[in-house]
Design a protein around this motif. Structure first.
Motif, PDB file in Angstrom:
ATOM      1  N   ILE A  40      12.864  -2.193   5.184  1.00  0.00           N
ATOM      2  CA  ILE A  40      11.472  -2.477   5.559  1.00  0.00           C
ATOM      3  C   ILE A  40      11.319  -3.936   6.015  1.00  0.00           C
ATOM      4  CG2 ILE A  40      10.719  -3.010   3.168  1.00  0.00           C
ATOM      5  CD1 ILE A  40       8.571  -1.059   5.648  1.00  0.00           C
ATOM      6  N   GLU A  41      12.091  -4.828   5.391  1.00  0.00           N
ATOM      7  CA  GLU A  41      12.006  -6.241   5.780  1.00  0.00           C
ATOM      8  C   GLU A  41      12.357  -6.425   7.255  1.00  0.00           C
ATOM      9  OE1 GLU A  41      13.599  -4.849   3.281  1.00  0.00           O
ATOM     10  OE2 GLU A  41      14.098  -6.235   1.670  1.00  0.00           O
ATOM     11  N   ASN A  95       7.002  -8.304   0.663  1.00  0.00           N
ATOM     12  CA  ASN A  95       7.353  -8.553   2.066  1.00  0.00           C
ATOM     13  C   ASN A  95       6.168  -8.733   2.998  1.00  0.00           C
ATOM     14  OD1 ASN A  95      10.404  -8.402   2.470  1.00  0.00           O
ATOM     15  ND2 ASN A  95       9.981  -6.724   1.056  1.00  0.00           N
ATOM     16  N   ASN A  96       5.010  -8.362   2.531  1.00  0.00           N
ATOM     17  CA  ASN A  96       3.828  -8.501   3.389  1.00  0.00           C
ATOM     18  C   ASN A  96       3.282  -9.928   3.298  1.00  0.00           C
ATOM     19  OD1 ASN A  96       0.423  -7.978   3.145  1.00  0.00           O
ATOM     20  ND2 ASN A  96       1.528  -7.449   5.006  1.00  0.00           N
ATOM     21  N   ILE A  99       9.504  -5.153   9.492  1.00  0.00           N
ATOM     22  CA  ILE A  99       8.383  -6.110   9.523  1.00  0.00           C
ATOM     23  C   ILE A  99       8.748  -7.319  10.395  1.00  0.00           C
ATOM     24  CG2 ILE A  99       6.989  -7.685   8.106  1.00  0.00           C
ATOM     25  CD1 ILE A  99       7.488  -5.660   5.773  1.00  0.00           C
ATOM     26  N   SER A 140      -0.580  -5.327   7.942  1.00  0.00           N
ATOM     27  CA  SER A 140      -0.733  -4.248   6.982  1.00  0.00           C
ATOM     28  C   SER A 140       0.509  -3.364   7.017  1.00  0.00           C
ATOM     29  CB  SER A 140      -2.010  -3.482   7.345  1.00  0.00           C
ATOM     30  OG  SER A 140      -1.914  -2.151   6.993  1.00  0.00           O
ATOM     31  N   ILE A 141       1.064  -3.109   5.838  1.00  0.00           N
ATOM     32  CA  ILE A 141       2.226  -2.220   5.747  1.00  0.00           C
ATOM     33  C   ILE A 141       1.866  -1.151   4.726  1.00  0.00           C
ATOM     34  CG2 ILE A 141       4.713  -2.104   5.425  1.00  0.00           C
ATOM     35  CD1 ILE A 141       4.605  -5.182   5.028  1.00  0.00           C
ATOM     36  N   SER A 142       1.934   0.093   5.126  1.00  0.00           N
ATOM     37  CA  SER A 142       1.620   1.150   4.168  1.00  0.00           C
ATOM     38  C   SER A 142       2.641   2.264   4.268  1.00  0.00           C
ATOM     39  CB  SER A 142       0.215   1.691   4.402  1.00  0.00           C
ATOM     40  OG  SER A 142       0.102   2.208   5.695  1.00  0.00           O
ATOM     41  N   ILE A 186       0.864  -1.199   0.000  1.00  0.00           N
ATOM     42  CA  ILE A 186       0.000   0.000   0.000  1.00  0.00           C
ATOM     43  C   ILE A 186       0.893   1.239   0.000  1.00  0.00           C
ATOM     44  CG2 ILE A 186      -1.848   1.247   1.191  1.00  0.00           C
ATOM     45  CD1 ILE A 186      -2.406  -1.370   2.752  1.00  0.00           C
ATOM     46  N   ARG A 198       6.850  -8.828  13.649  1.00  0.00           N
ATOM     47  CA  ARG A 198       6.423 -10.243  13.698  1.00  0.00           C
ATOM     48  C   ARG A 198       7.020 -10.949  14.914  1.00  0.00           C
ATOM     49  NH1 ARG A 198       7.518 -11.443   7.341  1.00  0.00           N
ATOM     50  NH2 ARG A 198       5.606 -10.502   6.528  1.00  0.00           N
ATOM     51  N   ARG A 229       3.753   2.848   8.166  1.00  0.00           N
ATOM     52  CA  ARG A 229       2.922   2.263   9.233  1.00  0.00           C
ATOM     53  C   ARG A 229       2.852   0.763   9.052  1.00  0.00           C
ATOM     54  NH1 ARG A 229      -2.562   5.866   9.818  1.00  0.00           N
ATOM     55  NH2 ARG A 229      -1.562   7.890   9.712  1.00  0.00           N
TER      56      ARG A 229
END
Lengths: 442, 466
Positions: B123-124, A91-92, B127, B53-55, A67, B131, B44
């Motif tokens: 970003i990885e 990655n999601n 995330i 959710s990643i935006s 997104i 997790r 986020r």
């Protein structure tokens, strides 16, 4: 409507051979007048645009969703957004998801053409009408206010052929009327999103503001009582019902194992029917399609006290092996959440006046400072801002201060009276309802 | 003048040249004028049982220009090609320049550099970190049915020019992190929460270790056994969260001088009068280091200063923006704030708190025979005209015979705020503890703030289940 910006973004995405994508673009004009007392303090005009790209990356039993939100229409920036979105999708990791397919969706008018034609003139006329109405009341004074016209254009385009648009108008109104006597002060302060011009109804609205403001000057703290009978106004009911009943009915609440509603079980009294109505005439969130492009619908959540239907967006529908009920709501960051459209409680068969006349001793509450019930348990406790003590079938004296506390999930099991009259408040069309078994403390 | 399609692609120097030219076209002796560039990029991540959710918000930007000609006229847009319309949208007048006080022009160009810049972390990795937190909590106890984790980082750039000669630029990184493990046993569902944030970098995430997560998990699980709080008037001890909520929501909103202009504050006639117990010092300060409500200048170009609002229980000053300071002869300390270019500027709070006192917390508790200690401030609502109070805690403790005993569910505190402030009889000597959140003006216009203090004892206050 077609939008060349959506087309520009779509072509840029397709040039990268992206298979599953979605573009949601919203452009809006806002026209606002702010008042200091009854004079104009500020006039603002805002042009805003933003769009959201979602890209899917399918894997065996999972989907990755990227997104990205932005407002640049520079091709180089768009390309950067797409690359970022692809990285996020890679990655999601979320449960299986796909964009809705193209379906036939009927058109619903959500626009007031007069506002589109000349918004500045419409704003001036409406503000003059409001101030004229307020100036009729010599014993109350306005302290401040805001009035806004919103004009929103929305476009939704996805790789499954969905290509939708919508033009929508609505208002925001905030005003405070004050009464002052012998050093004592009181006010009625309202803030509300309103869909239709006829719902502004300044004549009735300002009369109510002035009456409550004046009555509030004579308000006393409420008498403490357990097992108290309390009548909730439609706007207070919205604050109680929407975060709890609205939430408990969602597919999301079910799949997260926090819903206390089981299908076809009794969760409310026989006289209680509530509908999530995405097609409600005059509803703030009425639209032909939801944030993902599924058709909005009229869904009976609780019918005569029985829980009948859960509300799904695309994601939770896929999880539950069912179909979306049109309850995918676009959030501020661009993601989709499972939420409510307009909530409607069906009216009862007794007038508010008759309801009050049936109460030997109880309370009517127009407004609390912030009810904010817990969505899981339904419990709440809030300070009373505007209300009345009811004695022998009539309002005895205004009340202010003290707390009302209770539990929304228990309250709806015992709706003692439901009024014939209903009123819009933001995305709700609710009656007045009397609930026993609340606690008033002071 | 060169107009591009987007502002965020322009260099600072290009923006400075454009803004200076526009500002100078409005003569200060005739009218006050300012222009603000606002750009925010953010990441986020939210993870829960059914959602990941990643935006990314890729540098959304816009400008807002305004002038005062007896009333404010304001034009905001995200499309820089509309810059040329500013002179059409904002009228030019003569002889209105003195209606807004002139403040000293100044220049600043500053960026806050966090210890670990979030943009240096792939970003990885972000995330994976989220997790890992989720998995730790999920495995900790089967009664934790849904650990909700929320991470947000943002980088805000604001450039401000006016026709008094202010040329200002600031870049502020903000990070927020929230964990809410939802727990269930039988039909009881509840949670506690942990949140942190500030004008900081990824280091605040790196600092969350397993022992912290274990405590967060235990706090939520304990809520399954919490009792319903009593209703009525009792001696209470507020934790720093709750003390801050009262300083901000119930007291501070009445000090915003736009409410004074509106004749809508219960504090209007209280300047230099006693409003609180003499042991109270209450401040609002946007120039604390690295807090969520901190900055170098506000959205009207006023440098961040410190407002000592109450000292020795006496109300010393109101909070001002340019307009209220001009009309009420006040001194603005940087309290004119906007949510974004698309939102109006209002008098707003920043970091609002009670200064610590000199009591020992254990001593404060030991002197109460039967009372309540609401903790973990949850939400509150202002009543600037009436001076009423509603502040709700997520949980609390019963105090019996000088000891903290049973854990309690959510508690709502209400009643006249001045009565509560006058009834304060002890403030603890713990370090100032600030907690981040967002504040609306009424129900809109949300801005980052912090609130806090140390522990505060009130002789008698009205509480009920929240």
């Amino acid at each position: 409507m077609n939008n060349e910006k959506v087309e520009l973004i779509r072509k840029a995405i397709q040039s990268k051979n992206v298979e599953e994508y979605e573009i949601y673009l919203i452009s809006q004009q806002i026209y606002e007048t702010q008042f200091l007392k009854n004079q104009i303090e500020s006039e603002r005009e805002i042009n805003d645009l933003e769009y959201i790209i979602r890209i899917l990356s399918q894997r065996n039993i999972e989907t990755g969703i990227g997104i990205v939100k932005g407002n640049s229409i520079d091709p180089k920036e768009i390309e950067k957004y797409i690359n970022t979105c692809l990285l996020l999708a890679k990655n999601n990791s979320t449960s299986k998801y796909n964009f809705p397919e193209k379906k036939s969706i009927s058109q619903i008018s959500t626009v007031d053409q007069k506002l589109i034609k000349d918004p500045l003139r419409a704003k001036k006329e409406i503000c003059e009408e409001l101030i004229t109405e307020i100036n009729e009341y010599k014993d109350v004074t306005p302290t401040f206010g805001r009035f806004r016209i919103h004009i929103q254009k929305r476009f939704l385009n996805n790789s499954n052929g969905i290509d939708l648009d919508n033009l929508r108008t609505f208002f925001y109104l905030e005003f405070s009327l004050k009464t002052q006597e012998k050093g004592k002060l009181s006010e009625y302060w309202e803030s509300e999103y309103i869909k239709e011009r006829e719902h502004l109804n300044f004549n009735k609205r300002v009369e109510k503001w002035a009456r409550i403001s004046k009555d509030n000057l004579k308000a006393k703290p409420p008498k403490s009582k357990k097992q108290a009978l309390v009548i909730f106004s439609p706007s207070l009911l919205k604050d109680a019902i929407n975060p709890v009943v609205g939430f408990q009915a969602l597919g999301k609440a079910f799949h997260e194992k926090v819903s206390k509603f089981n299908l076809n079980e009794k969760v409310a009294s026989d006289n209680f029917t509530i509908i999530d109505n995405g097609l409600l005439e005059g509803g703030l969130l009425t639209n032909a399609w939801d944030g993902e492009g599924n058709a909005q619908q009229k869904n009976e959540i609780i019918e005569n006290g029985i829980f009948k239907k859960r509300l799904f967006d695309q994601k939770y529908a896929i999880l539950g092996d069912t179909i979306s009920t049109g309850n995918g709501i676009r959030t501020e960051n661009g993601s989709i959440t499972n939420g409510n459209t307009n909530l409607q409680i069906l009216p009862g068969d007794i007038s508010l006046e008759e309801m009050i006349s049936n109460v030997k001793e109880g309370y009517y509450i127009e407004k609390c400072s912030w009810l904010e019930p817990d969505e899981f348990s339904g419990s709440f406790g809030a300070e009373i801002r505007n209300g009345y003590f009811i004695k022998n079938g009539r309002f005895s004296n205004p009340i202010k201060g003290g707390n009302v506390s209770g539990n929304v999930l228990e309250m709806i099991k015992n709706c003692q009276f439901i009024s014939k009259e209903t009123e819009f408040s933001s995305n709700s069309l609710f009656p007045y309802i009397a609930f026993p078994n609340l606690t008033i403390s002071f | 003048m060169i107009f591009g399609l987007i502002m965020s692609n322009k260099s600072n120097e290009e923006i400075f040249v454009i803004f200076e030219e526009i500002s100078n076209s409005f003569k200060r002796e005739n009218q006050y004028f300012d222009i603000l560039f606002d750009s925010v990029s953010s990441v986020r991540i939210k993870k829960s049982l059914t959602e990941e959710s990643i935006s990314i918000n890729a540098k959304k930007s816009g400008i807002v220009a305004r002038t005062f000609i007896g009333s404010w006229k304001e034009f905001a847009t995200q499309d820089v090609s509309e810059l040329k319309n500013i002179e059409k949208k904002l009228p030019k007048v003569i002889n209105k320049g003195e209606e807004i006080n002139e403040f000293e022009a100044w220049k600043i160009n500053k960026e806050i550099k966090p210890k670990i810049n979030p943009s240096d972390i792939p970003i990885e990795e972000k995330i994976q970190k989220i997790r890992d937190f989720f998995n730790y909590l999920r495995k900790y106890d089967e009664r934790i049915i849904n650990p909700i984790i929320f991470y947000s980082e943002s980088l805000m750039t604001r450039i401000f020019f006016n026709n008094e000669g202010c040329q200002l630029r600031q870049v502020l990184p903000r990070i927020r992190f929230f964990i809410q493990p939802v727990v269930k046993e039988g039909s009881t569902i509840d949670f506690d929460y942990f949140s942190t944030g500030g004008e900081k970098g990824f280091e605040i995430i790196e600092e969350i270790l397993d022992n912290k997560l274990e405590q967060i998990a235990k706090n939520s699980l304990e809520m399954l056994k919490a009792d319903t709080p009593p209703s009525g008037k009792f001696p209470i001890i507020l934790d720093p969260d709750m003390a801050g909520l009262i300083a901000h929501e119930s007291f501070g909103h009445g000090l915003e001088a736009d409410q004074i202009l509106r004749d809508r504050s219960y504090l209007k006639d209280k300047l230099n009068k006693k409003v609180a117990s003499e042991i109270c010092v209450i401040c609002d300060s946007p120039n604390l280091k690295n807090e969520l409500g901190s900055y170098f200048f506000d959205d009207e170009g006023i440098p961040a200063g410190k407002n000592i609002l109450v000292e020795g229980g006496i109300l010393k000053r109101f909070l001002h923006n340019r307009h209220t300071a001009s009309l009420l002869n006040g001194i603005p300390k940087g309290n004119g704030r906007r949510e974004s270019f698309a939102h109006p500027v209002y008098v707003r709070m920043t970091n609002t708190y009670f200064e610590p006192g000199d009591y020992d917390l254990d001593e404060m508790i030991s002197e109460i025979k039967y009372g309540v200690m609401p903790t973990r401030g949850y939400f509150g609502m202002e009543d600037p005209l009436g001076g009423g109070m509603q502040c709700t805690s997520k949980k609390g403790y019963l105090i019996e015979n000088g000891e903290r005993t049973k854990l309690l569910k959510s508690i709502t505190l209400s009643g006249p705020v001045l009565e509560l402030l006058q009834n304060i009889d002890a403030i603890s000597n713990d370090n100032l503890n600030l907690h981040g959140g967002t504040c609306g003006k009424g129900v809109e216009d949300f801005i980052p703030v912090t609130t806090g203090g140390s522990f505060i004892r009130v002789k008698n206050a009205l509480i009920s289940p929240g």
